[in-house]
Design a protein around this motif. Structure first.
Motif, PDB file in Angstrom:
ATOM      1  N   ALA A 147      14.604  27.496 -21.712  1.00 47.23           N
ATOM      2  CA  ALA A 147      15.692  28.456 -21.497  1.00 47.23           C
ATOM      3  C   ALA A 147      15.081  29.832 -21.264  1.00 47.23           C
ATOM      4  N   SER A 148      15.701  30.602 -20.372  1.00 47.94           N
ATOM      5  CA  SER A 148      15.248  31.995 -20.248  1.00 47.94           C
ATOM      6  C   SER A 148      16.441  32.863 -19.871  1.00 47.94           C
ATOM      7  N   GLY A 149      16.542  34.013 -20.521  1.00 45.62           N
ATOM      8  CA  GLY A 149      17.694  34.872 -20.307  1.00 45.62           C
ATOM      9  C   GLY A 149      18.978  34.113 -20.598  1.00 45.62           C
ATOM     10  N   ASP A 150      19.873  34.106 -19.599  1.00 41.64           N
ATOM     11  CA  ASP A 150      21.149  33.409 -19.792  1.00 41.64           C
ATOM     12  C   ASP A 150      21.071  31.934 -19.410  1.00 41.64           C
ATOM     13  N   SER A 151      19.937  31.529 -18.791  1.00 39.20           N
ATOM     14  CA  SER A 151      19.869  30.124 -18.351  1.00 39.20           C
ATOM     15  C   SER A 151      19.402  29.235 -19.494  1.00 39.20           C
ATOM     16  N   PRO A 152      20.145  28.160 -19.714  1.00 39.79           N
ATOM     17  CA  PRO A 152      19.720  27.225 -20.760  1.00 39.79           C
ATOM     18  C   PRO A 152      18.504  26.429 -20.290  1.00 39.79           C
ATOM     19  N   GLU A 153      17.878  25.703 -21.181  1.00 39.56           N
ATOM     20  CA  GLU A 153      16.742  24.873 -20.750  1.00 39.56           C
ATOM     21  C   GLU A 153      17.238  23.848 -19.734  1.00 39.56           C
ATOM     22  N   ARG A 154      16.320  23.396 -18.872  1.00 31.20           N
ATOM     23  CA  ARG A 154      16.722  22.468 -17.816  1.00 31.20           C
ATOM     24  C   ARG A 154      15.764  21.298 -17.715  1.00 31.20           C
TER      25      ARG A 154
END
Ligand SMILES: Cc1cc2nc3c(=O)[nH]c(=O)nc-3n(C[C@H](O)[C@H](O)[C@H](O)COP(=O)(O)O)c2cc1C
Length: 193
Positions: A147-154
């Motif tokens: 995850a980074s910033g507003d993006s969840p882990e992918r």
């Protein structure tokens, strides 16, 4: 149904931990209770000095004894499982996994050591008398983005699919394991046993 999850990476930020976390959320969504353990929950000295009477270890042993199944995640270290995870498993009683289903999850830098679970973890689970050890999921680092910033882990699409398939399989195995003990099911069965 009750499952114990063990995160076998010593790292705080952990890709195998991401897989395990996904698995935990999926199981929770199916109504499965999950007790989560991480290597870092255990005092290092208890692990290194094999303190079988450590309160943390005794708590794990108790929870494992209640569990229908386990999900165990490990990074590949030097073509094997994480050494500290092996040390933890060494502290479980000999038949700790009797009648239990185990889903292994592993991550590695490349697929060069994708069989590490088969040759390094599965024999240990067998020695602990696991009833059923599922095929499990191996992922390369590049398939998991933190995850980074507003993006969840992918997870990449193929990995996501494999993980979901494995979890369905695991859930089915847990349900099968439950059935023989389900008195209501036997009472309402329309066939003779
Ligand atoms: C000490 C060490 C040894 C490693 N050895 C291997 C290896 O033999 N084969 C491999 O594919 N990856 C190896 N890796 C890479 C890790 O398996 C990989 O980055 C993994 O996703 C780390 O999992 P984690 O983030 O949950 O700790 C090694 C990493 C470390 C730190």
């Amino acid at each position: 149904m009750f499952v114990v999850s063990i995160a076998g990476s010593p790292s705080v930020r952990s890709r195998s931990g991401v897989l395990l976390d996904r698995a935990r959320r999926w199981l929770n969504g199916r109504g499965v209770e999950v007790a989560s353990y991480q290597l870092r929950d255990f005092p290092a000295e208890d692990l290194l000095y094999a303190r079988f009477d450590s309160p943390r270890i005794l708590d794990l042993v108790e929870q494992v004894s209640r569990a229908d199944g386990l999900v165990i995640a490990t990074p590949v270290y030097k073509a094997s499982i994480a050494g500290a995870l092996k040390v933890l498993l060494d502290l479980l009683p000999e038949r700790a996994l009797n009648h239990k289903v185990v889903l292994p999850l592993a991550t590695g830098g490349s697929n060069a050591h994708m069989l590490a679970v088969d040759y390094a973890l599965k024999p240990v689970l067998g020695a602990l008398k696991a009833q059923e050890v599922l095929h499990g999921v191996f992922a390369e680092d590049q398939q998991i983005a933190y995850a980074s910033g507003d993006s969840p882990e992918r997870l990449d699409e193929a990995l996501e699919r494999r993980l979901l398939d494995s979890l369905e399989h695991f859930h089915g195995a847990l349900a099968r394991r439950h059935r023989p003990h389900d008195r209501n099911l036997l009472a309402t069965a329309r066939w003779s046993v």
